[in-house]
Design an enzyme around this catalytic site. Structure first.
Site, PDB file in Angstrom:
ATOM      1  N   GLY A 169       1.027 144.626   7.886  1.00 51.21           N
ATOM      2  CA  GLY A 169       2.013 145.179   8.796  1.00 51.21           C
ATOM      3  C   GLY A 169       3.309 145.397   8.045  1.00 51.21           C
ATOM      4  CD  GLN A 229       8.716 143.898   6.452  1.00 48.31           C
ATOM      5  OE1 GLN A 229       7.910 144.323   7.268  1.00 48.31           O
ATOM      6  NE2 GLN A 229       8.431 142.956   5.564  1.00 48.31           N
ATOM      7  CB  CYS A 282       7.191 137.981   5.320  1.00 44.06           C
ATOM      8  SG  CYS A 282       8.306 139.334   5.744  1.00 44.06           S
ATOM      9  CG  LEU A 283       4.335 143.016   2.956  1.00 43.31           C
ATOM     10  CD1 LEU A 283       4.090 144.480   3.297  1.00 43.31           C
ATOM     11  CD2 LEU A 283       3.438 142.558   1.832  1.00 43.31           C
ATOM     12  CG  HIS A 316       5.513 138.926  10.899  1.00 43.78           C
ATOM     13  ND1 HIS A 316       5.662 137.765  10.179  1.00 43.78           N
ATOM     14  CD2 HIS A 316       5.984 139.925  10.107  1.00 43.78           C
ATOM     15  CE1 HIS A 316       6.199 138.055   9.002  1.00 43.78           C
ATOM     16  NE2 HIS A 316       6.402 139.363   8.933  1.00 43.78           N
ATOM     17  CD  GLU A 317       5.161 143.667  10.738  1.00 38.41           C
ATOM     18  OE1 GLU A 317       6.302 144.109  10.439  1.00 38.41           O
ATOM     19  OE2 GLU A 317       4.469 143.019   9.931  1.00 38.41           O
ATOM     20  CG  HIS A 321      10.158 142.079  10.104  1.00 44.24           C
ATOM     21  ND1 HIS A 321      11.043 141.526   9.207  1.00 44.24           N
ATOM     22  CD2 HIS A 321       8.922 141.791   9.629  1.00 44.24           C
ATOM     23  CE1 HIS A 321      10.384 140.918   8.243  1.00 44.24           C
ATOM     24  NE2 HIS A 321       9.098 141.058   8.483  1.00 44.24           N
TER      25      HIS A 321
END
Length: 166
Positions: free
Chosen positions: A41, A46, A89-90, A131-132, A135
């Site tokens: 995701g 990000q 997380c990226l 999670h997204e 963000h």
């Protein structure tokens, strides 16, 4: 890719109002970035874009693949059992921490053309959806941690090779 500490990750994103070619390019770029980083995701902030958009290509606990994007998403339901699971997380490459999430989530929004979208997920996919959405509200998963889990995760982030050195 924006990394932990970048202000864009801690600022709520703005709703999308222009559903033209720029949005389609953004979504395409987000998928390419997510795949290059081997993620499941990715939220627009990000990659430094403060718009309410996220993409996903994520399995659930039964290994069913969920693929798509949501513009102007709203987490409308998050319920069921609370599960603490490893979450990464990226924007914090290589780090994970046990993070509590609901086992079921429903997100509503629109697609790149403005048509209504409703996505329901369970298990790992529910974790991804929550999670997204976090963000886009300016929350990183480490913000949900408490006590020693939070201290350990933030210490690891400060020591990571990618961490900004002051």
């Amino acid at each position: 890719m924006t990394l932990l500490g970048d202000p864009v990750l801690h600022t709520p994103c703005e709703p999308v109002t222009d559903f033209g070619p720029r949005l389609a390019r953004l979504i395409e770029d987000m998928f390419a970035t997510m795949y290059a980083a081997e993620g499941v995701g990715l939220a627009a902030n990000q990659i430094g874009v403060a718009s309410r958009v996220f993409v996903y290509d994520c399995p659930d606990d039964e290994d069913v693949r969920h693929l798509g994007h949501i513009v102007n998403p709203r987490l409308v339901e998050a319920d069921g059992v609370t599960v603490r699971g490893a979450e990464g997380c990226l924007s914090l490459p290589g780090l994970e921490a046990g993070t509590e999430r609901f086992d079921r989530a429903v997100v509503e929004g629109v697609d790149l053309l403005g048509a209504p979208v409703r996505v329901e997920g369970t298990g790992f996919f529910a974790r991804c959806l929550q999670h997204e959405c976090d963000h886009l509200d300016g929350t990183v998963y480490t913000d949900r941690l408490t006590g020693w889990r939070r201290a350990k995760a933030l210490r690891a982030a400060r020591r990571a090779k990618w961490a900004a050195r002051a």
